[in-house]
Design a protein around this motif. Sequence first.
Motif, PDB file in Angstrom:
ATOM      1  N   ALA A 196       0.831  -1.206   0.000  1.00 52.51           N
ATOM      2  CA  ALA A 196       0.000   0.000   0.000  1.00 52.51           C
ATOM      3  C   ALA A 196       0.867   1.258   0.000  1.00 52.51           C
ATOM      4  O   ALA A 196       0.568   2.232  -0.710  1.00 52.51           O
ATOM      5  N   GLU A 197       1.930   1.247   0.788  1.00 49.45           N
ATOM      6  CA  GLU A 197       2.839   2.389   0.810  1.00 49.45           C
ATOM      7  C   GLU A 197       3.432   2.641  -0.580  1.00 49.45           C
ATOM      8  O   GLU A 197       3.536   3.789  -1.025  1.00 49.45           O
ATOM      9  N   ALA A 198       3.799   1.574  -1.265  1.00 45.08           N
ATOM     10  CA  ALA A 198       4.360   1.719  -2.618  1.00 45.08           C
ATOM     11  C   ALA A 198       3.334   2.340  -3.560  1.00 45.08           C
ATOM     12  O   ALA A 198       3.685   3.161  -4.417  1.00 45.08           O
ATOM     13  N   CYS A 199       2.067   1.960  -3.400  1.00 39.40           N
ATOM     14  CA  CYS A 199       1.008   2.497  -4.263  1.00 39.40           C
ATOM     15  C   CYS A 199       0.835   3.999  -4.068  1.00 39.40           C
ATOM     16  O   CYS A 199       0.735   4.752  -5.042  1.00 39.40           O
ATOM     17  N   ILE A 200       0.795   4.454  -2.827  1.00 36.26           N
ATOM     18  CA  ILE A 200       0.524   5.879  -2.621  1.00 36.26           C
ATOM     19  C   ILE A 200       1.745   6.741  -2.926  1.00 36.26           C
ATOM     20  O   ILE A 200       1.608   7.911  -3.292  1.00 36.26           O
ATOM     21  N   ARG A 201       2.926   6.156  -2.815  1.00 35.14           N
ATOM     22  CA  ARG A 201       4.128   6.923  -3.159  1.00 35.14           C
ATOM     23  C   ARG A 201       4.140   7.310  -4.639  1.00 35.14           C
ATOM     24  O   ARG A 201       4.650   8.376  -5.000  1.00 35.14           O
ATOM     25  N   GLN A 202       3.549   6.472  -5.490  1.00 32.95           N
ATOM     26  CA  GLN A 202       3.543   6.799  -6.919  1.00 32.95           C
ATOM     27  C   GLN A 202       2.671   8.012  -7.224  1.00 32.95           C
ATOM     28  O   GLN A 202       2.776   8.606  -8.292  1.00 32.95           O
ATOM     29  N   PHE A 203       1.818   8.401  -6.269  1.00 32.74           N
ATOM     30  CA  PHE A 203       0.990   9.594  -6.455  1.00 32.74           C
ATOM     31  C   PHE A 203       1.552  10.801  -5.721  1.00 32.74           C
ATOM     32  O   PHE A 203       0.877  11.818  -5.561  1.00 32.74           O
ATOM     33  N   GLY A 204       2.800  10.688  -5.289  1.00 29.89           N
ATOM     34  CA  GLY A 204       3.473  11.841  -4.690  1.00 29.89           C
ATOM     35  C   GLY A 204       3.411  11.924  -3.182  1.00 29.89           C
ATOM     36  O   GLY A 204       3.936  12.876  -2.590  1.00 29.89           O
TER      37      GLY A 204
END
Length: 345
Positions: free
Chosen positions: A128-136
């Motif tokens: 989940a952390e990896a997913c939200i990092r892609q949105f800044g």
Amino acid sequence: MIWSLLQAIYDTSVPIPSEPEILEPALDDVEYFHVTPQVYQLLKQQERLGGLPAAYRDRLKLKYDETVRTNLYIHYENERILQAFEDSGIAVIPLKGVRFAMKYFGHIGARGTSDIDLLLHESDMKRAEACIRQFGFTCEEKPIRAHFHRSFSKPLAGTNHSLTVELHWGLLMEGTSSFSIAPFWREAEPLKPYKQVMELSEYHQFYMICLHGWKHALDSPKYLIDIVQLLEVSGDRISFDRLLQDASIHRTYKRIASTLSVVYKQFPYLEARKPLKLANRRGNWWYYDAGRGKKKNALLRYARFLQYQWLDFDSPIHSLAASIHYMESLVLFRKGVRTNDQTEV
């Protein structure tokens, strides 16, 4: 004062106050506690806005429109994240936020929000952390011992503010209860059109909102409004018997009893709407004037803090754990580390 206005909104047998000496301080409080969208939307739904002088209507609508714009942006970011979780096969439950405003208040702008709260399985946190990092969302707050969420934020272009995503795997500080999040997941249902994105059952939504209000010591009318609104929308389908039984098992009984006692004290019409059968009402040290109002009283603030910090726990061990967490949070606060679980005296 705000309560005369809120009580009139929910108890429609009571007329909306029109006297400037009542409305002016009430609207000052509405703005101070950031509940303008709720007040505006509820009056609009009841077709009672016309009972307010035009200047007061305009004052409410201005703040309401600002909330609509902010919530539209947060909704956009929220849906991008949910779709990313869906595509990655990560089960997630949105908590509160824009979807809560739409479902329970009837409009995307009917309840202000400033962040995105998502419930996940702890085993999915890294993905989940990896997913939200892609949105800044790359500004990670320092993890805090015994906390039940991690926070990530990103600056909002053209402003001095940031948007935060909180990834939760629980609802209460570790060691302060026997609470389990598992039943919340078991009774959650898919949120269409998604398969991995779920929504809480009405019962668990109410349980969560009560715990959320308690966690913030009910220090703003917005927490009481959330609870009353859920009772208005879903009250007939929420079992207090089950809630109090579950709270006894989870060792959150005093927290739930204290929270509901305060809500029913401030909104007495609820006794007829949905009777609350408690052997002993708690929350006797909660006073609006302890923190705001002409009778602002430091002694009352400390009395309420005493109840919240030490007496609202079902076990001395849980109370001790909460006290340790609180002292740790004060140390972090002095070091400049923000926490969302501090209650300042």
